[in-house]
Write an enzyme that holds these catalytic residues in place. Structure first.
Site, PDB file in Angstrom:
ATOM      1  N   SER A 189      50.333  40.594  32.321  1.00  0.00           N
ATOM      2  CA  SER A 189      51.033  39.635  33.167  1.00  0.00           C
ATOM      3  C   SER A 189      51.493  38.486  32.291  1.00  0.00           C
ATOM      4  O   SER A 189      50.914  38.232  31.224  1.00  0.00           O
ATOM      5  CB  SER A 189      50.098  39.104  34.262  1.00  0.00           C
ATOM      6  OG  SER A 189      50.662  37.987  34.925  1.00  0.00           O
TER       7      SER A 189
ATOM      8  N   TYR B  58      42.192  34.972  37.355  1.00  0.00           N
ATOM      9  CA  TYR B  58      43.254  35.947  37.060  1.00  0.00           C
ATOM     10  C   TYR B  58      43.825  35.710  35.663  1.00  0.00           C
ATOM     11  O   TYR B  58      43.988  36.649  34.876  1.00  0.00           O
ATOM     12  CB  TYR B  58      44.344  35.839  38.114  1.00  0.00           C
ATOM     13  CG  TYR B  58      45.492  36.805  37.936  1.00  0.00           C
ATOM     14  CD1 TYR B  58      45.354  38.136  38.276  1.00  0.00           C
ATOM     15  CD2 TYR B  58      46.725  36.371  37.424  1.00  0.00           C
ATOM     16  CE1 TYR B  58      46.393  39.026  38.123  1.00  0.00           C
ATOM     17  CE2 TYR B  58      47.772  37.262  37.268  1.00  0.00           C
ATOM     18  CZ  TYR B  58      47.612  38.581  37.618  1.00  0.00           C
ATOM     19  OH  TYR B  58      48.657  39.466  37.454  1.00  0.00           O
TER      20      TYR B  58
END
Length: 252
Positions: A137, A150
């Site tokens: 990501s 995250y």
């Protein structure tokens, strides 16, 4: 694109990036094993495509991953492409991030990625070639508020990518990470719903706020990620190793 590989594993293959990646690889003649925890979603992707094969597996469970490898490789041979795509996202201010939330992010996004690729390393060494691709990501390349767990998990995936790439650099195995910004997936829909719930904005305003993170002002299509995976699997990407490739319109 000159893909010479025969059998790919794509985790989280029931929707979004995993679905697009599986379909793109299958269109190039690669047999693709997809896995996830919901057989109905996997079967929908595999339906009508003889090159896509659905298996239920939990990437956080070592025994489940081992069973997946045993079954898929007995049927179609060793994996020479592994795409570790399964992941999850959740948000909370750092001071209210519970240990359970922290551990869940690490278990799925980082430990799950490790367990997904580990069984492929020695067979790829014996075969003398392979492609390992992590779907990380943009959060693995920068910090963002309210998603500390995250962000940390995806930074870990980028670190794992670089470590494996260095370890395998003398082989014909390459290891890379693809780092997209917001992608049009069910995960994004949950993010937008969360923004609506917490801020009172309507869905259109929440989507616009998300798109602003991309300097191009748009949300990325799953096919863009799949096409990057395809390129990394091609002969023209033999020297691309240990890279964290940002698909973010210039966000980093």
């Amino acid at each position: 694109m000159g893909i010479a590989f025969k059998h790919a594993l794509v985790t989280g293959g029931g929707s979004g990036i995993g679905k697009a990646t599986a379909e793109t690889l299958a269109a190039q003649g690669v047999d693709v094993t997809i896995c996830g925890r919901r057989i109905d979603a996997l079967d929908t992707v595999a339906a009508g495509n003889p090159r896509i094969h659905a298996h239920v597996a939990d990437v956080t469970d070592e025994a489940s991953v081992a069973q997946l490898y045993d079954a898929a490789q007995a049927a179609r041979g060793p994996f020479d492409i592994v795409v570790a795509n399964a992941g999850m996202a959740a948000s909370a201010p750092a001071g209210r991030t519970t240990l359970d939330l922290w551990q869940q992010m690490m278990s799925v996004n980082l430990t799950g990625a490790f367990l997904t690729v580990r069984p492929a390393v020695d067979p790829m060494r014996k075969a003398g070639r392979g492609r390992i691709i992590f779907i990380a990501s943009i959060a693995g390349l920068k910090g963002s508020p309210y998603i500390s767990a995250y962000v940390a998990s995806k930074h870990g995936v980028v670190g794992l990518t670089r470590a494996l790439a260095a370890e395998l650099a003398q082989t014909e195995i390459t290891v890379n990470a693809v780092c997209p910004g917001y992608v049009e997936t069910p995960m994004l829909e949950r993010t937008i719903a969360n923004i609506v719930d917490k801020t009172g904005r309507d869905a259109e305003a929440a989507r616009a706020a998300v798109a602003k993170d991309n300097p191009q002002g748009r949300i990325i299509a799953p096919q863009e990620v799949a096409d990057t995976v395809m390129w990394l699997c091609g002969e023209g990407a033999r020297s691309v190793n240990g890279q964290a490739i940002a698909l973010s319109g210039g966000e980093v």
